[in-house]
Every structure is written in C-alpha cells, then in structure tokens.
Design a protein around this motif. Structure first.
Motif, PDB file in Angstrom:
ATOM      1  N   THR A  69      41.490  17.655  57.372  1.00 58.68           N
ATOM      2  CA  THR A  69      40.797  16.387  57.622  1.00 58.68           C
ATOM      3  C   THR A  69      41.511  15.263  56.877  1.00 58.68           C
ATOM      4  N   ASP A  70      41.142  14.022  57.218  1.00 55.61           N
ATOM      5  CA  ASP A  70      41.614  12.917  56.391  1.00 55.61           C
ATOM      6  C   ASP A  70      40.721  12.824  55.167  1.00 55.61           C
ATOM      7  N   ILE A  71      40.958  11.860  54.326  1.00 56.51           N
ATOM      8  CA  ILE A  71      40.244  11.776  53.058  1.00 56.51           C
ATOM      9  C   ILE A  71      38.755  11.507  53.241  1.00 56.51           C
ATOM     10  N   SER A  72      38.372  10.993  54.410  1.00 53.75           N
ATOM     11  CA  SER A  72      36.963  10.698  54.668  1.00 53.75           C
ATOM     12  C   SER A  72      36.219  11.886  55.267  1.00 53.75           C
ATOM     13  N   GLY A  73      36.977  12.938  55.667  1.00 51.78           N
ATOM     14  CA  GLY A  73      36.342  14.109  56.251  1.00 51.78           C
ATOM     15  C   GLY A  73      36.446  14.167  57.770  1.00 51.78           C
ATOM     16  N   LYS A  74      37.238  13.276  58.378  1.00 50.18           N
ATOM     17  CA  LYS A  74      37.437  13.318  59.827  1.00 50.18           C
ATOM     18  C   LYS A  74      38.381  14.465  60.163  1.00 50.18           C
ATOM     19  N   ILE A  75      37.953  15.340  61.084  1.00 51.18           N
ATOM     20  CA  ILE A  75      38.707  16.547  61.402  1.00 51.18           C
ATOM     21  C   ILE A  75      39.956  16.216  62.213  1.00 51.18           C
ATOM     22  N   LEU A  76      41.121  16.656  61.688  1.00 61.38           N
ATOM     23  CA  LEU A  76      42.398  16.427  62.343  1.00 61.38           C
ATOM     24  C   LEU A  76      42.890  17.670  63.073  1.00 61.38           C
ATOM     25  N   LYS A  77      42.594  18.808  62.483  1.00 62.44           N
ATOM     26  CA  LYS A  77      43.056  20.070  63.049  1.00 62.44           C
ATOM     27  C   LYS A  77      42.184  21.195  62.501  1.00 62.44           C
ATOM     28  N   CYS A  78      41.951  22.231  63.312  1.00 63.83           N
ATOM     29  CA  CYS A  78      41.183  23.388  62.839  1.00 63.83           C
ATOM     30  C   CYS A  78      41.615  24.625  63.614  1.00 63.83           C
ATOM     31  N   ASN A  79      41.346  25.784  63.057  1.00 62.62           N
ATOM     32  CA  ASN A  79      41.742  27.022  63.734  1.00 62.62           C
ATOM     33  C   ASN A  79      40.592  27.610  64.540  1.00 62.62           C
ATOM     34  N   ASN A  80      40.874  28.716  65.216  1.00 55.74           N
ATOM     35  CA  ASN A  80      39.878  29.338  66.099  1.00 55.74           C
ATOM     36  C   ASN A  80      38.662  29.850  65.331  1.00 55.74           C
ATOM     37  N   SER A  81      38.900  30.322  64.104  1.00 56.62           N
ATOM     38  CA  SER A  81      37.792  30.875  63.321  1.00 56.62           C
ATOM     39  C   SER A  81      36.726  29.822  63.041  1.00 56.62           C
ATOM     40  N   ILE A  82      37.157  28.592  62.821  1.00 54.39           N
ATOM     41  CA  ILE A  82      36.205  27.500  62.573  1.00 54.39           C
ATOM     42  C   ILE A  82      35.373  27.240  63.812  1.00 54.39           C
ATOM     43  N   GLU A  83      36.019  27.214  64.966  1.00 54.37           N
ATOM     44  CA  GLU A  83      35.293  26.945  66.201  1.00 54.37           C
ATOM     45  C   GLU A  83      34.263  28.039  66.478  1.00 54.37           C
ATOM     46  N   LYS A  84      34.620  29.286  66.169  1.00 55.40           N
ATOM     47  CA  LYS A  84      33.665  30.383  66.327  1.00 55.40           C
ATOM     48  C   LYS A  84      32.555  30.279  65.287  1.00 55.40           C
ATOM     49  N   MET A  85      32.956  29.960  64.054  1.00 58.71           N
ATOM     50  CA  MET A  85      32.006  29.872  62.956  1.00 58.71           C
ATOM     51  C   MET A  85      30.960  28.791  63.209  1.00 58.71           C
ATOM     52  N   TYR A  86      31.412  27.663  63.745  1.00 58.63           N
ATOM     53  CA  TYR A  86      30.526  26.529  64.004  1.00 58.63           C
ATOM     54  C   TYR A  86      29.859  26.608  65.373  1.00 58.63           C
ATOM     55  N   SER A  87      30.163  27.692  66.124  1.00 55.66           N
ATOM     56  CA  SER A  87      29.620  27.890  67.483  1.00 55.66           C
ATOM     57  C   SER A  87      29.903  26.681  68.364  1.00 55.66           C
ATOM     58  N   ALA A  88      31.126  26.195  68.265  1.00 62.82           N
ATOM     59  CA  ALA A  88      31.482  24.977  69.006  1.00 62.82           C
ATOM     60  C   ALA A  88      31.671  25.246  70.489  1.00 62.82           C
ATOM     61  N   GLY A  89      32.014  26.497  70.855  1.00 60.73           N
ATOM     62  CA  GLY A  89      32.231  26.811  72.261  1.00 60.73           C
ATOM     63  C   GLY A  89      33.443  26.073  72.790  1.00 60.73           C
ATOM     64  N   ASN A  90      33.279  25.421  73.922  1.00 62.29           N
ATOM     65  CA  ASN A  90      34.382  24.666  74.516  1.00 62.29           C
ATOM     66  C   ASN A  90      34.495  23.250  73.956  1.00 62.29           C
ATOM     67  N   LYS A  91      33.566  22.857  73.095  1.00 64.02           N
ATOM     68  CA  LYS A  91      33.585  21.513  72.534  1.00 64.02           C
ATOM     69  C   LYS A  91      34.570  21.453  71.374  1.00 64.02           C
ATOM     70  N   SER A  92      35.487  20.522  71.439  1.00 67.46           N
ATOM     71  CA  SER A  92      36.486  20.388  70.393  1.00 67.46           C
ATOM     72  C   SER A  92      35.875  19.716  69.167  1.00 67.46           C
ATOM     73  N   LEU A  93      36.310  20.176  68.000  1.00 68.39           N
ATOM     74  CA  LEU A  93      35.839  19.592  66.745  1.00 68.39           C
ATOM     75  C   LEU A  93      36.738  18.450  66.297  1.00 68.39           C
ATOM     76  N   ILE A  94      37.894  18.334  66.926  1.00 67.64           N
ATOM     77  CA  ILE A  94      38.869  17.308  66.537  1.00 67.64           C
ATOM     78  C   ILE A  94      38.254  15.921  66.692  1.00 67.64           C
ATOM     79  N   GLY A  95      38.398  15.114  65.651  1.00 63.11           N
ATOM     80  CA  GLY A  95      37.889  13.746  65.692  1.00 63.11           C
ATOM     81  C   GLY A  95      36.480  13.605  65.147  1.00 63.11           C
ATOM     82  N   LYS A  96      35.782  14.729  64.989  1.00 62.42           N
ATOM     83  CA  LYS A  96      34.433  14.672  64.446  1.00 62.42           C
ATOM     84  C   LYS A  96      34.470  14.714  62.922  1.00 62.42           C
ATOM     85  N   SER A  97      33.361  14.333  62.333  1.00 62.98           N
ATOM     86  CA  SER A  97      33.288  14.337  60.872  1.00 62.98           C
ATOM     87  C   SER A  97      32.836  15.701  60.374  1.00 62.98           C
TER      88      SER A  97
END
Length: 284
Positions: A36-64
């Motif tokens: 993330t950047d210093i404010s906590g905005k997500i720049l990149k994440c791996n597959n484990s995070i997407e599974k962990m957060y139950s994001a499904g097909n929704k990308s976490l990139i750009g979210k806080s």
C-alpha cells in the motif's frame, strides 16, 4: 565485446531469475501480502489476500486497507501508521471484516519501505489466526468457569503434584497457590485412610476411569473435613493420560447432621424398647 555481452546476459538472467522467484513467492505465499501507499491505499496484493478477504472477483486494488478493518482495529491501525515512519516495523493482532461479513482475527506485520524514487510504501503481511484465537478464547472461558465454580477444583499431574487450584479450593482448605502449586496432593492427607483405599483410587484413575467417593482431608490449620470428590483423567491428543481433575464438595456439615440423626434415631429406638419391655413402666 563478447565478454561484455555475456556479462550483460548473465546479469539479465540473474535479474529475471530473481524476479521469477519473487513473483512466485509473492503469488503463492500462504500468508496474505499487500503493498500500500503510506495512507493505506492498496497498490498490489496476492491471491491469499483475496481469498482471506473473500473478495471473489472484486479487485482490492485502489481500495483502502481500512475498509476491511473492524471499528476498533481501524483506530488501532491508524495509530500504527502514524508512527510507522519512526518504528519502521510493527506487529499486532487485528480484526478484519471480510466481504461476506464474517470477522477474522489476523496477525499483521507492517514494514515501512522506500523505493528507488523514495516513494513511501508499506508491505503488509496478514496471517489468519482465527482458529488459534477461538481456541484461546475457549480456554479463557473454561478457565474463568473453573475459577468461578462453587465447588473446589484441583488439577494435578500424573504423579499427583498440584498444578492448579481455584478460589473455592483456597476458601475451603486455607491453602493458596503459593502453598500448594508443584507440591504433592498428599499434603492434604488426614491419615484417616489406609493403603488399600489409596491403591484402589489410583488404580481406578490410572486405568482411565472416573473415581467417585468420600475423602477425609486436612485443612491448612489442621482441621479435618469430609469432601465428596470426583476425579477425572485428562487425555492429550495422543490419547495418553496427562492430568487429573478433582472436583470436590465439602460435605462435613451434611455428614454431621446425618450422624446426629442416626444417634437421635438410635436413642428413640432404645427408649421405645425400654418402654415396651419394662414391667414397671407397663404396670404404670
């Protein structure tokens, strides 16, 4: 010239190899990894995070990163990021709220980095510790229940050395933790029971059975008391007996009343016999 080209090719191959292993490690890590950047905005994440957060097909990139934290953890992590430039690294337990609404306990490591352009980046590693947390909570609840129990409770190892007592035990016997922990339960022995009694008790519990009976023990002040006791073996995951839990109830008062009732009944029976069989009393 050829040597220079070979050197460049070797360096490129090395760089490509490092990039390959980095990408593989990042993508296939069991733990969730987020940049993330210093404010906590997500720049990149791996597959484990997407599974962990139950994001499904929704990308976490750009979210806080704060979008997935519980209110309490949001406050806690805000403080973490406000200090991360100085601390450079932080580890803590947080709660995240997954996309499906479920709560997960995580252990988060946050590392402060700067890239070649001195751009501030945070590398965050999340580890799911929900099962451990639930287990610890259950242990805490069980411990609280045992401590609050009205009956006195004692836990010993296989040798009969005391490892834990609750408050009710202290109230009953006068012994506290400092008096008893790591000392053998024989310290309570009143001397009222013979070797055969103790042999039967130990043979029962060492065979994995529950023993239930009455024992006359001695308090710290030397006073004798009678307790109804149930001793249960405790097994580990290998199905081996490791400890014994003794649940005790003081029945001294009850036994005294029972004895008084027996004596009273006996006196009444004797009196009735005398009345019925005495010539003098019959004549009157």
């Amino acid at each position: 010239m050829m040597k220079q080209n070979n050197k460049k090719n070797t360096e490129k191959e090395k760089s490509d190899s490092e990039e390959f292993f980095y990408t593989e490690a990042f993508s296939n890590s069991v733990n969730g990894i987020i940049f993330t950047d210093i404010s906590g905005k997500i720049l990149k994440c791996n597959n484990s995070i997407e599974k962990m957060y139950s994001a499904g097909n929704k990308s976490l990139i750009g979210k806080s990163i704060f979008d997935y934290l519980s209110p309490h953890s949001c406050t806690q992590y805000t403080i973490t990021l406000s200090e991360i430039r100085e601390t450079k690294r932080n580890e803590e337990e947080l709660q995240i709220i997954k996309s499906d609404g479920k709560i997960m306990e995580i252990w988060r490591t946050t590392i402060y980095l700067e890239d070649e352009n001195r751009k501030e980046i945070l590398m965050i590693t999340d580890q799911d510790i929900t099962e451990n947390w639930i287990r610890e909570e259950l242990l805490h609840l069980q411990g609280t229940a045992l401590e609050a129990a009205a009956n006195s409770i004692m836990i010993t190892n296989l040798r009969g050395d005391i490892v834990w007592i609750n408050s009710a035990f202290t109230k009953l016997t006068g012994y506290d933790d400092n008096d008893l922990v790591y000392k053998n339960a024989r310290i309570l022995d009143s001397g009222k029971h013979d070797k055969e009694f103790w042999s039967l008790l130990w043979n029962t519990i060492l065979s994995g059975k529950v023993w239930h009976g009455e024992i006359t023990n001695q308090k710290k002040n030397g006073e004798l008391y009678i307790e109804e006791q149930m001793i249960t073996p405790v097994y580990n995951r290998q199905n081996e007996i490791t400890h014994f839990i003794a649940v005790k109830q003081d029945i001294t008062g009850r036994k005294k009343r029972e004895q008084e009732l027996l004596e009273s009944n006996f006196k009444n029976e004797v009196l009735a016999y005398i009345v019925n069989h005495s010539p003098a009393i019959s004549f009157l």
